[in-house]
Structures are given as structure tokens and as C-alpha cells.
Write a protein that holds these residues in place. Structure first.
Motif, PDB file in Angstrom:
ATOM      1  N   ALA A   1       0.888  -1.186   0.000  1.00 19.12           N
ATOM      2  CA  ALA A   1       0.000   0.000   0.000  1.00 19.12           C
ATOM      3  C   ALA A   1       0.910   1.216   0.000  1.00 19.12           C
ATOM      4  CB  ALA A   1      -0.879  -0.007   1.232  1.00 19.12           C
ATOM      5  N   ILE A   2       0.780   2.061  -1.028  1.00 16.44           N
ATOM      6  CA  ILE A   2       1.664   3.232  -1.151  1.00 16.44           C
ATOM      7  C   ILE A   2       0.849   4.502  -1.030  1.00 16.44           C
ATOM      8  CG2 ILE A   2       3.534   4.251  -2.502  1.00 16.44           C
ATOM      9  CD1 ILE A   2       4.310   1.503  -2.661  1.00 16.44           C
ATOM     10  N   PHE A   3       1.312   5.430  -0.207  1.00 12.80           N
ATOM     11  CA  PHE A   3       0.613   6.696   0.061  1.00 12.80           C
ATOM     12  C   PHE A   3       1.523   7.849  -0.381  1.00 12.80           C
ATOM     13  CE2 PHE A   3      -0.446   3.371   2.979  1.00 12.80           C
ATOM     14  CZ  PHE A   3      -1.809   3.462   3.199  1.00 12.80           C
ATOM     15  N   TYR A   4       0.942   8.896  -0.963  1.00 17.53           N
ATOM     16  CA  TYR A   4       1.760   9.989  -1.531  1.00 17.53           C
ATOM     17  C   TYR A   4       1.432  11.367  -0.939  1.00 17.53           C
ATOM     18  CZ  TYR A   4       2.831   6.475  -5.073  1.00 17.53           C
ATOM     19  OH  TYR A   4       3.234   5.328  -5.714  1.00 17.53           O
ATOM     20  N   PRO A   5       1.973  11.701   0.236  1.00 16.05           N
ATOM     21  CA  PRO A   5       1.747  13.063   0.774  1.00 16.05           C
ATOM     22  C   PRO A   5       2.707  14.118   0.199  1.00 16.05           C
ATOM     23  CG  PRO A   5       2.101  11.436   2.523  1.00 16.05           C
ATOM     24  CD  PRO A   5       2.570  10.824   1.246  1.00 16.05           C
ATOM     25  N   PHE A   6       3.851  13.699  -0.409  1.00 16.65           N
ATOM     26  CA  PHE A   6       4.886  14.629  -0.898  1.00 16.65           C
ATOM     27  C   PHE A   6       5.298  15.615   0.202  1.00 16.65           C
ATOM     28  CE2 PHE A   6       2.466  13.332  -4.667  1.00 16.65           C
ATOM     29  CZ  PHE A   6       3.490  12.813  -5.431  1.00 16.65           C
ATOM     30  N   GLU A   7       5.756  15.069   1.342  1.00 18.66           N
ATOM     31  CA  GLU A   7       6.084  15.927   2.498  1.00 18.66           C
ATOM     32  C   GLU A   7       7.519  15.776   2.973  1.00 18.66           C
ATOM     33  OE1 GLU A   7       5.213  18.351   4.294  1.00 18.66           O
ATOM     34  OE2 GLU A   7       3.088  18.643   3.974  1.00 18.66           O
ATOM     35  N   GLY A   8       8.336  14.938   2.312  1.00 23.14           N
ATOM     36  CA  GLY A   8       9.710  14.747   2.788  1.00 23.14           C
ATOM     37  C   GLY A   8       9.815  13.548   3.716  1.00 23.14           C
ATOM     38  N   ARG A   9      11.004  12.948   3.786  1.00 27.30           N
ATOM     39  CA  ARG A   9      11.137  11.633   4.427  1.00 27.30           C
ATOM     40  C   ARG A   9      10.894  11.632   5.932  1.00 27.30           C
ATOM     41  NH1 ARG A   9      15.967   8.774   2.648  1.00 27.30           N
ATOM     42  NH2 ARG A   9      15.769   7.614   4.577  1.00 27.30           N
ATOM     43  N   PHE A  10      11.236  12.719   6.648  1.00 26.91           N
ATOM     44  CA  PHE A  10      11.007  12.715   8.102  1.00 26.91           C
ATOM     45  C   PHE A  10       9.518  12.610   8.416  1.00 26.91           C
ATOM     46  CE2 PHE A  10      15.082  15.000   9.767  1.00 26.91           C
ATOM     47  CZ  PHE A  10      15.821  13.941   9.281  1.00 26.91           C
ATOM     48  N   VAL A  11       8.729  13.416   7.702  1.00 24.02           N
ATOM     49  CA  VAL A  11       7.281  13.402   7.942  1.00 24.02           C
ATOM     50  C   VAL A  11       6.711  12.059   7.525  1.00 24.02           C
ATOM     51  CG1 VAL A  11       5.096  14.510   7.342  1.00 24.02           C
ATOM     52  CG2 VAL A  11       7.114  15.909   7.687  1.00 24.02           C
ATOM     53  N   HIS A  12       7.229  11.492   6.421  1.00 22.94           N
ATOM     54  CA  HIS A  12       6.712  10.201   5.957  1.00 22.94           C
ATOM     55  C   HIS A  12       7.058   9.070   6.920  1.00 22.94           C
ATOM     56  CE1 HIS A  12       6.638  11.894   1.605  1.00 22.94           C
ATOM     57  NE2 HIS A  12       5.637  12.324   2.334  1.00 22.94           N
ATOM     58  N   GLU A  13       8.232   9.158   7.525  1.00 19.98           N
ATOM     59  CA  GLU A  13       8.616   8.121   8.500  1.00 19.98           C
ATOM     60  C   GLU A  13       7.615   8.112   9.653  1.00 19.98           C
ATOM     61  OE1 GLU A  13      12.512   6.790  11.137  1.00 19.98           O
ATOM     62  OE2 GLU A  13      12.505   8.773  10.214  1.00 19.98           O
ATOM     63  N   ALA A  14       7.295   9.314  10.146  1.00 23.38           N
ATOM     64  CA  ALA A  14       6.346   9.417  11.263  1.00 23.38           C
ATOM     65  C   ALA A  14       4.942   9.016  10.810  1.00 23.38           C
ATOM     66  CB  ALA A  14       6.351  10.836  11.807  1.00 23.38           C
ATOM     67  N   LEU A  15       4.537   9.481   9.626  1.00 20.18           N
ATOM     68  CA  LEU A  15       3.184   9.171   9.114  1.00 20.18           C
ATOM     69  C   LEU A  15       3.000   7.677   8.901  1.00 20.18           C
ATOM     70  CD1 LEU A  15       1.981  11.697   6.382  1.00 20.18           C
ATOM     71  CD2 LEU A  15       0.668  10.779   8.271  1.00 20.18           C
ATOM     72  N   GLY A  16       4.060   7.040   8.349  1.00 18.49           N
ATOM     73  CA  GLY A  16       3.993   5.601   8.090  1.00 18.49           C
ATOM     74  C   GLY A  16       3.795   4.825   9.384  1.00 18.49           C
ATOM     75  N   SER A  17       4.571   5.190  10.401  1.00 18.41           N
ATOM     76  CA  SER A  17       4.462   4.488  11.696  1.00 18.41           C
ATOM     77  C   SER A  17       3.090   4.737  12.326  1.00 18.41           C
ATOM     78  CB  SER A  17       5.535   4.979  12.662  1.00 18.41           C
ATOM     79  OG  SER A  17       6.782   4.853  12.075  1.00 18.41           O
ATOM     80  N   LEU A  18       2.628   5.981  12.215  1.00 17.00           N
ATOM     81  CA  LEU A  18       1.344   6.364  12.806  1.00 17.00           C
ATOM     82  C   LEU A  18       0.215   5.553  12.176  1.00 17.00           C
ATOM     83  CD1 LEU A  18      -0.079   8.577  14.631  1.00 17.00           C
ATOM     84  CD2 LEU A  18      -0.425   9.848  12.525  1.00 17.00           C
ATOM     85  N   LEU A  19       0.234   5.478  10.825  1.00 16.10           N
ATOM     86  CA  LEU A  19      -0.830   4.777  10.116  1.00 16.10           C
ATOM     87  C   LEU A  19      -0.771   3.274  10.404  1.00 16.10           C
ATOM     88  CD1 LEU A  19      -3.052   5.751   8.221  1.00 16.10           C
ATOM     89  CD2 LEU A  19      -1.662   4.988   6.313  1.00 16.10           C
ATOM     90  N   ALA A  20       0.449   2.721  10.415  1.00 11.31           N
ATOM     91  CA  ALA A  20       0.610   1.292  10.700  1.00 11.31           C
ATOM     92  C   ALA A  20       0.037   0.966  12.082  1.00 11.31           C
ATOM     93  CB  ALA A  20       2.085   0.920  10.634  1.00 11.31           C
ATOM     94  N   TYR A  21       0.309   1.852  13.050  1.00 12.17           N
ATOM     95  CA  TYR A  21      -0.185   1.646  14.419  1.00 12.17           C
ATOM     96  C   TYR A  21      -1.710   1.700  14.439  1.00 12.17           C
ATOM     97  CZ  TYR A  21      -1.490   2.881  19.199  1.00 12.17           C
ATOM     98  OH  TYR A  21      -2.099   2.934  20.419  1.00 12.17           O
ATOM     99  N   ARG A  22      -2.283   2.694  13.751  1.00 13.56           N
ATOM    100  CA  ARG A  22      -3.747   2.851  13.775  1.00 13.56           C
ATOM    101  C   ARG A  22      -4.448   1.689  13.064  1.00 13.56           C
ATOM    102  NH1 ARG A  22      -4.455   9.469  12.883  1.00 13.56           N
ATOM    103  NH2 ARG A  22      -4.003  10.040  15.050  1.00 13.56           N
ATOM    104  N   ILE A  23      -3.828   1.187  11.966  1.00 12.22           N
ATOM    105  CA  ILE A  23      -4.447   0.047  11.258  1.00 12.22           C
ATOM    106  C   ILE A  23      -4.408  -1.192  12.158  1.00 12.22           C
ATOM    107  CG2 ILE A  23      -4.193  -1.539   9.295  1.00 12.22           C
ATOM    108  CD1 ILE A  23      -3.141   0.870   7.662  1.00 12.22           C
ATOM    109  N   SER A  24      -3.282  -1.338  12.887  1.00 13.92           N
ATOM    110  CA  SER A  24      -3.135  -2.544  13.733  1.00 13.92           C
ATOM    111  C   SER A  24      -4.145  -2.549  14.887  1.00 13.92           C
ATOM    112  CB  SER A  24      -1.718  -2.652  14.272  1.00 13.92           C
ATOM    113  OG  SER A  24      -1.501  -1.640  15.240  1.00 13.92           O
ATOM    114  N   LEU A  25      -4.688  -1.363  15.220  1.00 17.16           N
ATOM    115  CA  LEU A  25      -5.720  -1.318  16.266  1.00 17.16           C
ATOM    116  C   LEU A  25      -7.041  -1.900  15.728  1.00 17.16           C
ATOM    117  CD1 LEU A  25      -5.193   2.219  17.881  1.00 17.16           C
ATOM    118  CD2 LEU A  25      -4.409   0.016  18.747  1.00 17.16           C
ATOM    119  N   LEU A  26      -7.246  -1.792  14.388  1.00 15.69           N
ATOM    120  CA  LEU A  26      -8.488  -2.300  13.787  1.00 15.69           C
ATOM    121  C   LEU A  26      -8.423  -3.816  13.623  1.00 15.69           C
ATOM    122  CD1 LEU A  26      -9.018   0.396  10.983  1.00 15.69           C
ATOM    123  CD2 LEU A  26     -10.175   0.272  13.182  1.00 15.69           C
ATOM    124  N   SER A  27      -7.251  -4.315  13.150  1.00 19.83           N
ATOM    125  CA  SER A  27      -7.088  -5.772  13.034  1.00 19.83           C
ATOM    126  C   SER A  27      -5.609  -6.090  13.172  1.00 19.83           C
ATOM    127  CB  SER A  27      -7.609  -6.249  11.680  1.00 19.83           C
ATOM    128  OG  SER A  27      -6.992  -5.514  10.644  1.00 19.83           O
TER     129      SER A  27
END
Length: 824
Positions: free
Chosen positions: A627-653
Motif C-alpha cells: 500500500a503506497i501513500f503519496y503526501p509529498f512531504e519529505g522523508r522525516f514526515v513520511h517516516e512518522a506518518l507511516g508508523s502512525l498509520l501502521a499503528y492505527r491500522i493494527s488497532l483495527l485488526s
């Protein structure tokens, strides 16, 4: 002498050189002679040294009419430079003017490179102008009777202020200036800065927000319109699936004619490892360049760096492959051409590098942009527009850096000692500590004398004693010596020196890279292939190797991220690309025309997102579900966003991911399919509970623990060791981790412990930018594309993840196979 007569002296000198002073130089002279403070905004190579040194000398002549017969000894002005490499240049310019108008004034340098003999001589008799660094100024404040040294100081000039602003070295400067204002009664403070977005705030930070100095100050802009032309090096054949694997090396043949047609060329790379690779490849493919091309980066030994700088000045070198070590200053007049390899990650850095060419007032600067993968051409197109609009970044100043304050108070206690009642208003007057409360101040005083609540039993943390009259003073010589050795705020990973077995110093390398190698391994360094023999007491002993394959050192500084400004420009350009694909190639930039095949392929496989759209792509390969997401925000923000989203998805299943990211987007890869509809229905891109979720998703405690090492070193809680006997990085880490754990369990209101979390969120994860990105996505229409296979946009992200696992040869083979199947 009145002001007109004084100005006449300077103008006559200028005309003797065949020059004419610029309007901004004359404005600065007038403002300085009117006893004003200020900030001068001027580009590199515009004559800013003479804008401020001239009035300092003129002011001296005015106060001492019989200057030709009677010399007034003592320090009159300090010139602060963030880079030692600049000091020689400034010294030569300043001494030349002082001598030629027969002022009798002397100029001296005091940095980490200054020999002991010169320092001892300076102790007895200071030069009139001292050129120094923020760290060396703090060292002067730590010497006995420093107030006598600075008593007749008339001026402090902080050069390249934009480089210090937004760093702890800037905080160091704020504190030093707050002291000098009290000690030196007739002091004028001036900063020199290249263009940054927040110039007004930069002046406020330099002078102190509500200070008298700020009320009586001015901002002078040198409106020298510099023409900058950006030329992209566009590959003849565009690959439809771009990847970053060859770091632009496939375009080396396009670069050589540019080097041959110029007298001198600087090739800027973003990282030291890329610098090493480019140098190696140039030498390998074009051996005729031997002796004409050199390399320059911060880890190469000082003698070689100085030799390279001198060789550029007198044009004995044709080209230099370098990193940001040549970004600033080192005024080489003759550099003709600049080549930027890969996206520079920030507009200000790009403009600064461009300014190294045509480095004289009125000359055009030419910079060639070489993309390391095709999509970087969008960055080139965005930079063209940024250059036209001069859109540059803000530098965000630090607030409440308690570690720097602890170090500074110890510095004062090591020299003459201090009375808290006298120092408190000075500290409160700085920008960094304008918000400090009385309780925090008392906590800090308690900390430097008793070592905080949980460390009271240990004498080593009780550094400062309170004498009977209330004077805070360091009386222990060992503590004083260790403190002086450790003054500074640049905490890097431990650095080891690289030497040949038979002697001969090559340079220095970070411990975290070397610790991964075993004896017998070959690595590329300073343009040579070296075999590791052994590591012995902070020295890496090597011998030359004939092996063709080698590891290239990576340095911690290699993780540069997009600035907010650059991300915004990139998104705008992306949206323009989306519109232009629909409209054909009418009125498009060269770069976007060249990208047409890639953009058309992307449009066919998926979409190019428009301004109101946020793109998510999903597909399955042998590796699993992507699953690829494109915010175009630079790698630091993407590193945090990726971890945040992974954590939130794991709460659902329950599901686990591996995360990959680059400056354009991020990927979540799993062995089971993500229910994307569930992600969209549950609004997982919400900014609500952001801090809480970030905390859990990123293991923020681990990141703060690493950040705390730097804070502990700056605050002097752990000692880094004596010269030639430094303490190993892993020991520093374990000492600081121990302290971190103690505070976490027994004293969680400790200000330094809390600071490590604050800095992690504010500076490392750029929490403010992350929040804004989430809010932007929240208002966009989310478009989820189920793709058959990887798209041109997703390909660089996937291949980046593979690079972590595979050697470069295996990676090239693997990617060739992938490309073949995708092209079919």
C-alpha cells in the motif's frame, strides 16, 4: 573627525582598489556610526565583510584622533564565524583595510585550529579584532577575569547568522551576547545573514526580543538582484520506472563536457558517501583527470581540505566533488560552474550553492541540476520557480534549551563565578529563555549545585559550590578542566581517525559505520579503497586494497529531509504535471516535457494526483501486499506518518508491516491484505489524538532516549573524554541511558528528561508539519487505485527498501529483472 570625513577615508580606499561601495555598505556604515545595532541581509560574495569591518575601524579613528602616534591596546571587536574555513578569508580582508589606511589595528584568529603558542600570546595581548567561533567565545568566557578582556569591546559581528539560528550554537550565542551587553558598556551587535524566510525574527533572536539593543536596531537589505540560471541535465533516454540506485552515475558522461568547458567546477553531492562514489567513478572512467580533480568533505583531514581550498583559488584544480563542507564562504572568486547532483532538499541551500558560481557582485550564477532518478526532474522544475520567486525557508529558533543553559552557567562558574540575582535578568532577556519561569530557574540552580533530586547522593554531579556571599563558583580544578574540554553543542557520533598501518593520517570516520565492519573488509574513503586491519584506541588502521568492490561509508548526516518550503513547491509542480499531462506539452518546462513518457505511464497505470486529491495505490507482488501513500512531504514526515498509520491500522485488526519511505511517499508492506475501505471509513488520517498515537507508534521513548544522549553531553552529565582518549560512543550511550532510566522511574519532572521528548517531537518528527499534512489530507479527496503492478511513482520507494537488504550488484540484477517484467 565628523561622519562625512570618516566616510571619505573609506570611499577613497575603495576607489584606490578600483571599487565603488554599494548602497547597502554605506547604509551599514552610517547605521553603525550612529551607534545602532542590526542585521545585514546580503548574499555571499557581495562585500559584506567591508560593510561591517570598515565602520568598526572608522569608529576607532573617531574616538582616537591621535591613532597614528598612540595605539590603544586591547580587544575592540569580535567577529564570530560558524565555520573555521572562513576565518582566514576574513582575516586577510580585514587586515588589508586596517593596514592600507594606516590605522595600526591588528587582526587575529582563535579557533580550535589555533596553535597553543598563538593562544598564549593572545592571553598576554589580544588583537584589536578577534575572529573566532561560538565555542571559542564560550572558552574565553570560562577564563579568569574575562570581564577585563571584554571591557572595551565595541562591536560583535555574527557572520552567517542564518546558519546558527535554529541550532543550539545559536542559543550559545544568545547567552554569550546577554553577558557581553552587561560587561561591555558601549557595545554594538550586528548579524550578517543570507536570505531566510523570517529575517525580522532572526534580528529579534540575535538582539533579544524586548532589549534596548533591539529597540535601537535596524534591518538592512542588500537589494542586489542576482541572476541565477538553472540548467537541468536531462538524460537522452528516460526509463519509465525510475529508481535511485545509481545515484546519477549513469549521467557521468554528460557531466564531463561541462567540467572540460569550465575553468573550475564544483560538483555538490548531498552526502559524503555519494561524494566518495562520484569521485571514484570519475577517476575510474576518466583517468586523465588525475591531479586535476579533488574531493572535499568534512571527514577528510584538515591539510587536504586547506590544500583543495587554496588550489581552487589559484585555479590549479579543474573540479572538486564536495558536500555542504563548501556550501558557505571560502571566497573563491574563480569558480565558474556549479553542478548539483540530486535534489538539494531545500531552496536556501540550492541558492547558496548557486551563489558560489559568478561569486562577484553583478555576475550571473549558473547551476546545473543532475537528477539521480527521473522524478527528481519535478524538483528541478520546482526549483526554477523558487529561484524566480526567491521563496526561501524560515529557520525555527530553539526555545528553553536547558542543557545549553546548564553548560553556560557552569562556564561562568568556572571563570569568575556568578550571582544568580545578576544573571537571571540577562538570561530572561534572550529569545530562547524569554518564557523561563522562576520555578524552572530555581530547578536549574538546584541542578548545577546538587545534581537534581535523584542524583543528590553522587558528588560528581555537584559541580558548583555556593560560597558564603552567595557566589556560585567551581573550585575543583578537575571539574573546571573537564568542563572546558567539553564546551560546545555539536554532539556527533564518536569520530575515529583513519590511518595507514605505516603511519599517515587520512581523515576521520563515524564510529557507527566502522563498528559494522570486520577486519579484512574493504571500504572506500577519501577516494581510495582501503582494507580494515584493526581498530585500536580510537584509530582505524588500514592498508590500501586493490579489490574492486567495497562498502561506501555512510554518515549520520546523510539523512537530509525536504524542507517544508521544498515540499510545497514540489506539490505545486506535481499538480502542474497532472494538468499538463491532460493538456499535452503546451507551455511546459523542459523538465516536465522530458518526463512525459513517465507521466503518461503513471496516468495509464494509476493517476497523477491533482491539488484536491490524495493518492493511495495498492498492488500485490511476490513480496506481499503493498500500500503506497503519496503526501509529498519529505522523508522525516513520511517516516512518522507511516508508523502512525501502521499503528492505527493494527488497532483495527492484528497485522504487521514493514515500512519504506522517500521524499515523495511511503509504503506499508504486509503478508496479508489491508482492508483499505476500513482505513478510509475510520478516518485514520485524523489529526486527533496525534501526540498520543505518535508516542505509541514510534516508540517515542526510544527516540527520546537517543536524543537524551546529546542533552546529557551538552549539560555535562556525561564526560566525553580527554583529547586522544575519547570515551567510546557505546559507553556514552550506556551512561546516558542509565541516567535516562533513573529520571524516567524516579524523577519524571526532570527538565532535561522532559526536554528530550520535546525536542524529539518538535525537531526530529516535525510534529507541526505532520499535523498540517494530516489536516491537508483530511480536506482532500482520497483516491484509492487498485493497480495490477508497481507504478512509476511507487517504483523508487520499493527499490529503496530493497537497497537496505541487498548488495549493490545483487540489487542492480534484481531491479533489471523487475524492470523487464514491468516493461512487458
Amino acid at each position: 573627525m565628523n561622519r562625512n570625513e570618516l566616510t571619505k577615508i573609506a570611499e577613497t580606499w575603495f576607489s584606490n582598489q578600483g571599487w565603488k561601495p554599494f548602497a547597502f555598505q554605506k547604509q551599514t556604515w552610517t547605521a553603525f556610526l550612529q551607534k545602532k545595532n542590526g542585521l545585514l541581509n546580503a548574499p555571499t560574495g557581495s562585500g559584506k565583510t567591508y560593510a561591517l569591518w570598515v565602520p568598526i575601524v572608522l569608529d576607532y579613528l573617531k574616538k582616537n584622533p591621535d591613532y597614528k602616534t598612540k595605539q590603544k591596546k586591547g580587544l575592540k571587536a569580535i567577529w564570530i564565524t560558524p565555520l573555521r574555513a572562513l576565518s582566514v578569508e576574513i582575516e586577510q580582508s580585514a587586515q588589508r583595510f586596517a593596514d592600507e589606511i594606516e590605522s595600526g589595528l591588528t587582526v587575529g584568529i582563535r579557533t580550535g585550529d589555533t596553535p597553543q603558542k598563538v593562544r598564549t600570546a593572545q592571553k598576554k595581548s589580544m588583537p584589536d579584532l578577534l575572529i573566532t567561533t561560538p565555542e571559542s567565545l564560550q572558552l574565553l568566557l570560562s577564563s579568569k577575569n574575562y570581564d577585563k578582556t571584554f571591557k572595551n569591546l565595541n562591536a560583535v559581528v555574527v557572520d552567517e547568522w542564518h546558519e546558527l539560528l535554529g541550532t543550539k550554537r545559536g542559543v550559545q550565542m544568545e547567552l554569550a551576547l546577554s553577558r557581553l551587553k552587561t560587561v561591555s558598556k558601549d557595545l554594538r551587535i550586528w548579524g550578517i545573514s543570507a536570505t531566510i524566510g523570517n529575517l525580522e525574527q532572526a534580528r529579534e533572536v540575535l538582539l533579544g526580543p524586548d532589549s534596548e539593543a533591539f529597540q535601537n536596531s535596524t534591518l538592512i537589505r542588500a537589494n542586489l538582484k542576482k541572476k541565477i540560471s538553472v540548467k537541468s541535465i536531462i538524460p537522452e533516454k528516460m526509463e519509465k520506472f525510475p529508481w535511485r540506485g545509481h545515484l546519477g552515475l549513469h549521467l557521468i558522461d554528460e557531466v564531463v563536457p561541462i567540467i572540460k568547458n569550465s575553468r573550475t567546477t564544483l560538483l555538490f553531492t548531498n552526502t559524503r558517501s555519494q561524494c566518495e562514489l562520484w569521485f571514484q567513478k570519475l577517476m575510474h572512467k576518466y583517468p586523465e583527470f588525475a591531479g586535476e580533480v579533488a574531493m572535499h568533505h568534512g571527514s577528510i583531514n584538515k591539510e587536504t581540505r586547506l590544500w583543495v581550498e587554496q588550489a581552487i583559488r589559484n585555479e590549479t584544480l579543474k573540479a572538486v566533488v564536495c558536500t555542504s563542507s563548501l556550501d558557505l564562504g571560502v571566497d573563491f572568486a574563480p569558480v565558474e560552474t556549479i553542478i548539483q547532483i540530486g535534489g538539494p532538499k531545500g531552496v536556501a541551500r540550492f541558492l547558496q550553492r548557486a551563489g558560489r558560481s559568478g561569486h562577484q557582485p553583478g555576475k550571473e550564477s549558473v547551476i546545473h541540476f543532475l537528477p539521480t532518478h527521473a522524478i527528481e526532474l519535478i524538483e528541478a522544475s520546482a526549483l526554477q520557480k523558487a529561484v524566480q520567486k526567491t521563496a526561501v525557508e524560515d529557520r525555527i529558533p530553539y526555545l528553553l534549551s536547558f542543557d545549553v543553559l546548564v553548560q553556560y552557567l557552569t562556564t561562568l562558574a568556572v571563570s569568575n563565578g556568578f550571582f544568580p540575582k545578576e544573571i537571571w535578568p540577562e538570561i530572561k532577556s534572550t529569545f530562547c529563555f524569554q518564557g523561563i519561569t522562576e520555578d524552572e530557574w530555581l530547578w536549574i540552580l538546584n541542578f548545577v549545585t546538587k545534581g537534581s533530586q535523584s542524583l543528590q547522593a553522587y558528588d560528581e554531579y555537584k559541580k558548583i559550590e555556593i560560597e558564603e556571599d552567595g557566589l556560585f563558583k567551581v573550585n575543583n580544578r578537575g571539574i573546571a578542566m573537564r568542563h572546558r574540554l567539553q564546551i560546545g553543542t555539536i554532539v556527533s557520533d564518536a569520530v575515529l581517525t583513519v590511518k595507514y598501518l605505516k603511519g599517515g593520517f587520512i581523515g576521520s570516520i563515524e564510529e557507527w559505520f566502522i563498528s559494522k565492519l570486520t577486519p579484512g573488509d574493504v571500504f572506500t574513503f577519501a577516494g581510495r579503497n582501503l582494507e580494515l586491519v584493526r581498530i585500536k584506541s580510537m584509530q582505524v588502521l588500514v592498508r590500501k586494497s586493490k579489490k574492486k568492490t567495497s562498502k561506501v561509508p555512510s554518515w549520520m548526516g546523510g539523512r537530509m529531509a525536504f524542507s517544508a518550503q521544498m515540499s510545497e513547491l514540489l506539490r505545486e509542480e506535481m499538480y502542474a504535471a497532472s494538468a499538463s499531462t491532460a493538456a499535452g506539452s503546451k507551455g511546459k518546462s523542459e523538465e516536465l516535457k522530458a518526463l512525459q513518457p513517465i507521466l503518461e505511464r503513471q496516468q495509464k497505470e494509476s493517476i497523477i494526483p491533482r491539488q484536491d486529491e490524495f493518492l493511495i495505490e495498492t498492488f500485490k507482488t511476490r513480496e506481499g501486499y503493498h500500500a503506497i501513500f503519496y503526501p509529498f512531504e519529505g522523508r522525516f514526515v513520511h517516516e512518522a506518518l507511516g508508523s502512525l498509520l501502521a499503528y492505527r491500522i493494527s488497532l483495527l485488526s492484528p497485522i504487521s508491516f514493514s515500512i519504506a519511505f522517500n521524499d515523495y511517499g511511503f509504503e506499508l508492506l504486509s503478508d496479508q491484505e489491508i482492508d483499505m475501505q476500513q482505513v478510509l471509513d475510520n478516518d485514520l488520517f485524523s489529526a486527533e489524538f496525534l501526540m498520543d498515537d505518535l508516542y505509541k507508534s514510534l516508540n517515542a521513548t526510544e527516540m527520546a532516549r537517543r536524543k537524551f544522549r546529546d542533552i546529557a553531553v551538552i549539560a555535562g552529565m556525561v564526560f566525553t573524554g580527554y583529547p586522544n582518549k575519547l570515551i567510546k560512543s557505546k559507553h556514552l550511550q550506556s551512561s546516558s541511558q542509565l541516567l535516562f532510566s533513573v529520571f524516567k522511574d524516579y524523577e519524571d519532572d526532570n527538565l532535561l528528561y522532559l526536554q528530550s521528548f520535546r525536542e524529539t517531537f518538535e525537531h526530529q518528527l516535525e510534529e507541526g508539519r505532520l499535523r498540517m499534512a494530516l489536516e491537508r489530507i483530511h480536506h482532500q479527496k482520497i483516491i484509492w487505485k487498485k493497480c495490477e503492478k508497481p507504478t512509476p511513482f511507487s517504483f523508487p520507494i520499493i527499490t529503496d527498501r530493497l537497497r537496505e537488504k541487498l548488495s549493490s550488484e545483487k540489487l542492480e540484477d534484481r531491479i533489471k529483472r523487475m524492470l523487464k517484467s514491468l516493461e512487458n
